[in-house]
Design a protein around this motif. Sequence first.
Motif, short mmCIF file in Angstrom:
data_model
loop_
_atom_site.label_atom_id
_atom_site.label_comp_id
_atom_site.label_asym_id
_atom_site.label_seq_id
_atom_site.Cartn_x
_atom_site.Cartn_y
_atom_site.Cartn_z
N VAL A 1 12.87 -29.97 -21.72
CA VAL A 1 12.49 -28.60 -22.07
C VAL A 1 13.49 -27.61 -21.50
N VAL A 2 13.83 -27.77 -20.23
CA VAL A 2 14.76 -26.83 -19.59
C VAL A 2 16.10 -26.84 -20.30
N GLY A 3 16.59 -28.02 -20.70
CA GLY A 3 17.85 -28.09 -21.41
C GLY A 3 17.75 -27.57 -22.83
N GLU A 4 16.70 -27.98 -23.54
CA GLU A 4 16.54 -27.60 -24.94
C GLU A 4 16.34 -26.10 -25.11
N LEU A 5 15.61 -25.49 -24.18
CA LEU A 5 15.34 -24.05 -24.27
C LEU A 5 16.36 -23.21 -23.49
N ALA A 6 17.35 -23.88 -22.88
CA ALA A 6 18.40 -23.18 -22.13
C ALA A 6 17.81 -22.25 -21.07
N LEU A 7 16.90 -22.80 -20.27
CA LEU A 7 16.26 -22.01 -19.22
C LEU A 7 17.13 -22.06 -17.96
N ALA A 8 18.12 -21.19 -17.91
CA ALA A 8 19.07 -21.19 -16.79
C ALA A 8 18.41 -20.81 -15.48
N ASN A 9 17.24 -20.20 -15.53
CA ASN A 9 16.54 -19.75 -14.32
C ASN A 9 15.54 -20.79 -13.81
N THR A 10 15.59 -22.02 -14.34
CA THR A 10 14.56 -23.01 -14.03
C THR A 10 15.18 -24.34 -13.62
N GLN A 11 14.62 -24.92 -12.55
CA GLN A 11 15.02 -26.26 -12.14
C GLN A 11 13.76 -27.11 -11.97
N VAL A 12 13.94 -28.42 -12.07
CA VAL A 12 12.83 -29.36 -11.94
C VAL A 12 13.02 -30.16 -10.66
N ALA A 13 11.99 -30.20 -9.82
CA ALA A 13 12.02 -30.98 -8.59
C ALA A 13 11.09 -32.18 -8.76
N HIS A 14 11.67 -33.38 -8.70
CA HIS A 14 10.90 -34.61 -8.88
C HIS A 14 10.40 -35.08 -7.52
N GLY A 15 9.10 -34.98 -7.29
CA GLY A 15 8.53 -35.43 -6.03
C GLY A 15 7.21 -34.74 -5.78
N ARG A 16 6.60 -35.08 -4.67
CA ARG A 16 5.34 -34.46 -4.29
C ARG A 16 5.62 -33.16 -3.53
N ALA A 17 4.85 -32.14 -3.84
CA ALA A 17 5.10 -30.82 -3.26
C ALA A 17 5.04 -30.84 -1.74
N GLU A 18 4.13 -31.64 -1.17
CA GLU A 18 3.98 -31.65 0.28
C GLU A 18 5.18 -32.29 0.98
N HIS A 19 6.01 -33.02 0.23
CA HIS A 19 7.21 -33.64 0.81
C HIS A 19 8.46 -32.79 0.60
N LEU A 20 8.34 -31.74 -0.19
CA LEU A 20 9.50 -30.90 -0.49
C LEU A 20 9.80 -29.98 0.69
N ARG A 21 11.05 -29.87 1.04
CA ARG A 21 11.47 -28.98 2.12
C ARG A 21 12.50 -28.00 1.56
N PRO A 22 12.05 -26.90 1.00
CA PRO A 22 12.99 -25.94 0.41
C PRO A 22 13.86 -25.28 1.46
N GLU A 23 15.08 -24.90 1.05
CA GLU A 23 15.98 -24.22 1.99
C GLU A 23 15.39 -22.89 2.43
N ARG A 24 14.73 -22.22 1.52
CA ARG A 24 14.04 -20.96 1.82
C ARG A 24 12.63 -21.04 1.25
N PRO A 25 11.66 -20.38 1.87
CA PRO A 25 10.31 -20.40 1.32
C PRO A 25 10.27 -19.67 -0.02
N PHE A 26 9.29 -20.02 -0.82
CA PHE A 26 9.09 -19.35 -2.10
C PHE A 26 8.28 -18.07 -1.90
N ASP A 27 8.55 -17.10 -2.73
CA ASP A 27 7.80 -15.84 -2.67
C ASP A 27 6.42 -15.99 -3.30
N THR A 28 6.36 -16.75 -4.40
CA THR A 28 5.09 -17.02 -5.08
C THR A 28 5.01 -18.51 -5.36
N VAL A 29 3.85 -19.09 -5.09
CA VAL A 29 3.58 -20.49 -5.44
C VAL A 29 2.42 -20.50 -6.43
#
Length: 218
Positions: free
Chosen positions: A116-144
């Motif tokens: 979907v991201v490739g087909e719709l050319a969503l340059a502002n979107t990335q996909v993270a494969h994994g469980r959210a509780e294991h994700l360690r973002p470089e910076r916190p998100f403003d909205t979840v």
Amino acid sequence: MPRAEPSTPPTEVARRLARAGIRLPDAEVTVLARFLDLLMRWNRVYNLTGIRDLAEAVDRHLIESLALKALLKGERIADVGTGAGLPGVPLAITESGRSFTLIESRAKRVRFLRHVVGELALANTQVAHGRAEHLRPERPFDTVLARAVAPPAELLEICRNLTAPGSILLLLTATHLQAAFNGLAPDFVLREIPQDRRDTAPKLRSSIVLLERTDAKT
């Protein structure tokens, strides 16, 4: 080569959105229609959603997702347990100035989301494969963002490492669960939806819960 027009009529998508009080530029409606096309096509094999009817897909998937648009905070948005990309993809389509991370643990759905991201050319979107509780973002998100991916207490634990004081959680949940989030954790405070946003929001089957992360100790 120009992209083919979606088989889902953008005019019908626009009509149903307008009935809910949502009016968008034609270009965004066309991309939303293409997203529904992809969702319905992949759904035949991957069972991404139980909804097969176009009208219901617009009402449940697009309108419920876009009902969160006016409540988004900041530039960095995460969608936890996004599944078929809901509510993250419709919001990414209509909020090109924000950055979206779609978090999903199931490989088949991740394949769909990346397509979907490739087909719709969503340059502002990335996909993270994994469980959210294991994700360690470089910076916190403003909205979840999250739908009812877990019981209330578990959901807050899943989302805690993605946030920092000042971050908000926007949850789409069953109406009877709304009160369960009140006082559930000292560092997540239930906030009222502003009156002007309630007055202009479309009617939904789900309820919107807004929580703000504070610096209180857990």
